[in-house]
Design an enzyme around this catalytic site. Structure first.
Site, PDB file in Angstrom:
ATOM      1  N   HIS A   1     -70.640  15.061 -94.071  1.00 34.59           N
ATOM      2  CA  HIS A   1     -71.562  14.409 -94.731  1.00 34.59           C
ATOM      3  C   HIS A   1     -72.686  15.377 -95.051  1.00 34.59           C
ATOM      4  O   HIS A   1     -73.385  15.959 -93.996  1.00 34.59           O
ATOM      5  CB  HIS A   1     -71.912  12.876 -94.044  1.00 34.59           C
ATOM      6  CG  HIS A   1     -72.304  12.032 -94.995  1.00 34.59           C
ATOM      7  ND1 HIS A   1     -73.830  11.993 -95.504  1.00 34.59           N
ATOM      8  CD2 HIS A   1     -71.726  11.000 -95.705  1.00 34.59           C
ATOM      9  CE1 HIS A   1     -74.121  10.918 -96.367  1.00 34.59           C
ATOM     10  NE2 HIS A   1     -72.642  10.372 -96.403  1.00 34.59           N
TER      11      HIS A   1
ATOM     12  N   ASP B   1     -65.365   6.940 -95.780  1.00 39.20           N
ATOM     13  CA  ASP B   1     -64.072   6.949 -96.447  1.00 39.20           C
ATOM     14  C   ASP B   1     -62.765   7.285 -95.310  1.00 39.20           C
ATOM     15  O   ASP B   1     -61.666   6.867 -95.809  1.00 39.20           O
ATOM     16  CB  ASP B   1     -63.803   8.259 -97.179  1.00 39.20           C
ATOM     17  CG  ASP B   1     -64.838   8.090 -98.355  1.00 39.20           C
ATOM     18  OD1 ASP B   1     -65.840   8.501 -98.689  1.00 39.20           O
ATOM     19  OD2 ASP B   1     -64.387   7.012 -99.185  1.00 39.20           O
TER      20      ASP B   1
END
Ligand code: SDX
Length: 380
Positions: A263, A317
């Site tokens: 991320h 996700d």
């Protein structure tokens, strides 16, 4: 007029390009708050409708306010006249995210004042888009299965109504709650790429529909919202939990990205991944999909060992893939689910941008040649 930094920052990494009162993210501690409330508390105690009210009004609603907001949202479940025909005209082979982007853009043509940008008008548009996009996704999926659309049921909440329109039967409490937790955890997340896209578009005083359409285009990308489909493809590719080690090590050796990990902001486990992991385990157990969960946990353990030191951990996700699969959603509907929820955040940011707008216009550093003579065609 502020003096912009002279240096070029690729991908605007670490650059603050907007202020918001909706999401707070601490990437080092792995904290996400919506208007100061921890995402874990909202996932445990809130509903998607209450979370949307919180994001748009910067506080939790009273009981009466939530009832009236819920009523306003449900009044927007139904598609405008002619939209169902438009959905039916889409080739059944079309990718749902391309369909959704196109249909949201088409919604603007059913709005009598699509370009009206007062904050009040923007709120009305936000309710319209948030309210009826579930019907667009459900109608398209049923269309491509050769089934008639199911009209929305305004006695149902956002999540139950979507699952009802998709499957033609009322969902169980457990599936409804699971889907609602997915909607809560995906609703907003600072200045991610698609939210930034929405703010850039509305900063020209364009319109809500253009901003949300552009954001859907951004979200489709596999480095962003499209990752949850990539996670499911990966879980399906790995034949068993024993094969996980080799699969992951081979990918890392080829410098390939493991979808659902890493991320730009989080250098710790994404707190949404923690919430969705718990949900994924419960659903996997209830639906006979424990192999997906055990493979996921094995991947997480290897990634922690191999790249945890680089701050690469599961993101939102990674476990949403197993969750959506266990709810019974087709793989190519995973990213549209992300979009259904994120419309809340995108429209909230559009309203914030309209409230204190300044056109986004950064600079590009010219690195090409100067004083080049024009060469006539015969001499080239
Ligand atoms: C979302 O911004 C948001 O808030 C987004 C989001 C939201 O709610 O809106 O949180 C939703 O988009 C989550 C992210 C979903 N995307 C994926 O899961 C795709 C896989 N992840 C990566 O592509 C990557 O982690 C990004 C794009 C998410 C972030 O990448 P960065 O910040 O640009 O990091 P980078 O590409 O510079 O990588 C740094 C290093 C590199 O190694 P080195 O070259 O330094 O040796 O980390 C490695 C990368 O190779 N790396 C990974 C990896 N992600 C980064 N290695 C293996 N697998 C990965 N997933």
């Amino acid at each position: 007029m502020t003096t912009a930094p002279a240096t070029f920052v690729k991908g605007l990494e670490g650059i603050i390009a907007a202020q918001t009162e909706m999401s707070y993210i601490d990437g080092v501690q792995g904290v996400l708050e919506y208007v100061g409330i921890a995402i874990g508390d909202l996932a445990k105690h809130s509903t998607f409708e209450e979370t949307v009210f919180l994001l748009w009004n910067k506080r939790l609603p009273t009981k009466g306010e939530l009832e009236s907001f819920t009523k306003q949202l449900r009044a927007n479940y139904a598609l405008p006249e002619g939209m169902i025909e438009r959905v039916r005209s889409v080739p059944t082979s079309a990718e749902p995210m391309h369909m959704l982007r196109t249909m949201v853009s088409a919604l603007s043509m059913h709005d009598a004042s699509p370009n009206e940008n007062s904050v009040e008008a923007a709120r009305v548009k936000a309710l319209k888009i948030l309210g009826c996009t579930p019907a667009i996704v459900a109608a398209f999926d049923r269309h491509r299965r050769g089934l008639e659309p199911v009209a929305p049921d305004t006695s149902l909440g956002f999540s139950a109504n979507f699952l009802y329109m998709l499957n033609g039967e009322k969902p169980t409490e457990a599936m409804t709650r699971a889907f609602d937790i997915c909607m809560i955890t995906h609703a907003d997340h600072g200045l991610n790429n698609s939210t930034f896209t929405a703010r850039v578009v509305i900063s020209t005083l364009s319109d809500m529909y253009s901003a949300i359409t552009a954001a859907i285009g951004s979200l489709r990308g596999p480095l962003h919202g499209g990752a949850n489909e990539g996670v499911m493809k990966m879980l399906n590719e790995i034949p068993s939990v024993d094969a996980v080690e080799q699969y992951v090590m081979d990918k890392l050796a080829r410098k390939e990205r493991i979808m659902g990990f890493g991320h730009r902001v989080y250098k710790a486990k994404d707190p949404r991944a923690a919430e969705l992991m718990t949900l994924a385990e419960q659903l996997a157990r209830d639906t006979g999909n424990m192999d997906l969960y055990t493979k996921s946990k094995a991947i997480e353990k290897i990634m922690e060992r191999e790249v945890g030191s680089k701050g690469i951990y599961p993101n939102v996700d990674f476990y949403s893939a197993t969750t959506y699969h266990c709810i019974g959603l087709k793989l190519d509907l995973f990213t549209p689910m992300f979009a259904l929820s994120r419309i809340a955040g995108w429209s909230g940011h559009v309203i914030e941008q309209l409230g204190d707008n300044r056109l986004f216009r950064p600079k590009a550093e010219y690195v090409g040649p100067h004083n080049v003579a024009y060469t006539p065609m015969d001499n080239r």
